[in-house]
Write a protein that holds these residues in place. Structure first.
Motif, PDB file in Angstrom:
ATOM      1  N   ASP A  16      20.920  69.516 -74.259  1.00 13.19           N
ATOM      2  CA  ASP A  16      21.917  69.074 -72.932  1.00 13.19           C
ATOM      3  C   ASP A  16      21.931  70.142 -72.147  1.00 13.19           C
ATOM      4  OD1 ASP A  16      23.276  68.878 -70.700  1.00 13.19           O
ATOM      5  OD2 ASP A  16      25.545  68.610 -71.316  1.00 13.19           O
ATOM      6  N   ILE A  53      15.665  67.850 -66.193  1.00 11.13           N
ATOM      7  CA  ILE A  53      15.776  65.951 -66.913  1.00 11.13           C
ATOM      8  C   ILE A  53      14.405  65.828 -67.069  1.00 11.13           C
ATOM      9  CG2 ILE A  53      17.600  65.638 -64.998  1.00 11.13           C
ATOM     10  CD1 ILE A  53      16.278  64.121 -63.508  1.00 11.13           C
TER      11      ILE A  53
ATOM     12  N   SER B  17      17.974  71.277 -63.354  1.00 10.20           N
ATOM     13  CA  SER B  17      18.712  69.680 -63.556  1.00 10.20           C
ATOM     14  C   SER B  17      20.560  70.725 -63.458  1.00 10.20           C
ATOM     15  CB  SER B  17      18.418  69.607 -65.193  1.00 10.20           C
ATOM     16  OG  SER B  17      19.169  70.835 -65.754  1.00 10.20           O
ATOM     17  N   GLU B  43      21.830  57.408 -64.820  1.00 16.14           N
ATOM     18  CA  GLU B  43      21.908  57.614 -66.624  1.00 16.14           C
ATOM     19  C   GLU B  43      22.820  56.247 -67.231  1.00 16.14           C
ATOM     20  OE1 GLU B  43      24.152  61.302 -68.376  1.00 16.14           O
ATOM     21  OE2 GLU B  43      24.450  61.582 -65.865  1.00 16.14           O
ATOM     22  N   ILE B  48      18.047  58.221 -65.598  1.00 15.66           N
ATOM     23  CA  ILE B  48      18.010  59.581 -66.728  1.00 15.66           C
ATOM     24  C   ILE B  48      17.470  59.960 -67.860  1.00 15.66           C
ATOM     25  CG2 ILE B  48      18.956  61.429 -66.111  1.00 15.66           C
ATOM     26  CD1 ILE B  48      19.868  61.507 -63.689  1.00 15.66           C
ATOM     27  N   PHE B  51      19.019  65.625 -69.854  1.00 10.84           N
ATOM     28  CA  PHE B  51      19.265  66.987 -69.043  1.00 10.84           C
ATOM     29  C   PHE B  51      18.868  67.854 -70.042  1.00 10.84           C
ATOM     30  CE2 PHE B  51      21.831  66.570 -65.296  1.00 10.84           C
ATOM     31  CZ  PHE B  51      21.908  65.080 -64.740  1.00 10.84           C
TER      32      PHE B  51
END
Lengths: 151, 151
Positions: A16, A53, B17, B43, B48, B51
Motif C-alpha cells: 500500500d 497504481i 498514487s 477499487e 484499481i 496502490f
DNA sequence: AGTGAAAGATCCTTCTT
DNA sequence: AAGAAGGATCTTTCACT
C-alpha cells in the motif's frame, strides 16, 4: 545496499503505497522523521521508481493478453521498435538476445484486435504469438530478502 | 465502462498514487466527495488492483534480467509451476498456448546466479533463455484512451 | 451523481537533544 | 535517530440539488 529497515519499508509500500509516514514508522519501529529521510533516499537512489497504481486490464475489457516474439526483417529493426512503442496496446517490450529480437506483451479486447495489431507489423517482422492462458505469477518485485539475508 | 473522468483519475494516479483527493478533485473538476466515491468504485470493480510502488531491480543489484521459456517434461507440469512460484527471482510468469508452456521473467545479480537457478529446473523441463538487453517499453497500463474514445 | 461547507482527525516537518 | 509541537492538510459526513 539495503538494510532490514529499508526492506521492510519497501515491502509495506508495495502492498500500500499510501501508507502514511506515521504508520510506516510504527511498523518498523522508527520515528516519522527517520522514515521520511529513508524514503527520500530510496527515491533518490532510484530504488523506488514511482508511487503508482496497478490497473487490471481484464476489468477494463482487455480480456486477452498475448506474448509476442518479434524478429524484425533485415534493416527494419528501428522501424519495428518505433512501431511497437507507438501501439499503446503493447504493455511491455524487452529487447533480448537470441533469434527473437523483441519479446512484448499485448493487451487486447478480442482476437480480432490481436489479429489486426499483428497485421500492422506483419510486413516488417516475423512474429510468434502465444496467448496467455493464466498468470501463475503476476508482476512482483525482485526478492528483497535476498539482499539482507533475512526473511 | 469508464468515463472521461475516471480515465483522468487513473492517469493521475498511475503517475502518483499518493495524490490527495483534494488535488485529484481540482484536476478533474469535481469535488472531493465525488472523487472519493469514484475511487471507491474503481477499487470495488477491480479496476484499481492496488496502490503500490514500482521498484527498480537494477538499483538493488539485480543487474540482469532474462526471459525464460519453459516447457515442462511430460507429467512435470505442476511440479514445475510450483517450483517457479517458489523461486522469488521469478518476477513474472505467464502460462501460454503453444509449445512453450510458461514464459517467465527472471531477476538475477549475475550470470552465475542465472545459471544456478536454471539448473534447479533443468531436470524437470526444457528451457530457452534470452537475456534482456534493453527495455523499449517498461511495464505500462493498457490504453485507457481506447476506452473512452478521447485522448 | 454531485456540491459545498464544516468538523474532526491525521499528517508532515521543523527543531532540539 | 528520537520526540514533541505547531500548523497545514486531508478525508468524511451531512444536508441539499
Amino acid at each position: 545496499m539495503l538494510d532490514e529497515l529499508d526492506r521492510k519499508l519497501l515491502e509495506i509500500l508495495v502492498k500500500d503505497s499510501r501508507t502514511s509516514l506515521k504508520v510506516l514508522a510504527q511498523q518498523v519501529g522508527l520515528s516519522s522523521p527517520s522514515v521520511s529521510e529513508r524514503l527520500r533516499r530510496l527515491e533518490e537512489r532510484g530504488v523506488i521508481r514511482a508511487f503508482t497504481i496497478e490497473i487490471d486490464p481484464q476489468a477494463l475489457g482487455f480480456s486477452l493478453q498475448a506474448i509476442v516474439r518479434i524478429r524484425p526483417l533485415p534493416g527494419k529493426l528501428h522501424i519495428v521498435q518505433k512501431l511497437i512503442e507507438e501501439i499503446p496496446e503493447f504493455g511491455e517490450c524487452d529487447k533480448v538476445t537470441g533469434d527473437d529480437c523483441f519479446v512484448a506483451r499485448l493487451f487486447v479486447r478480442s482476437i480480432g484486435e490481436l489479429d489486426h495489431l499483428l497485421d500492422r507489423i506483419a510486413d516488417k517482422a516475423e512474429t510468434s504469438t502465444a496467448i496467455i492462458k493464466g498468470q501463475p505469477i503476476r508482476r512482483r518485485p525482485p526478492p528483497l530478502e535476498a539482499l539482507t539475508g533475512r526473511s
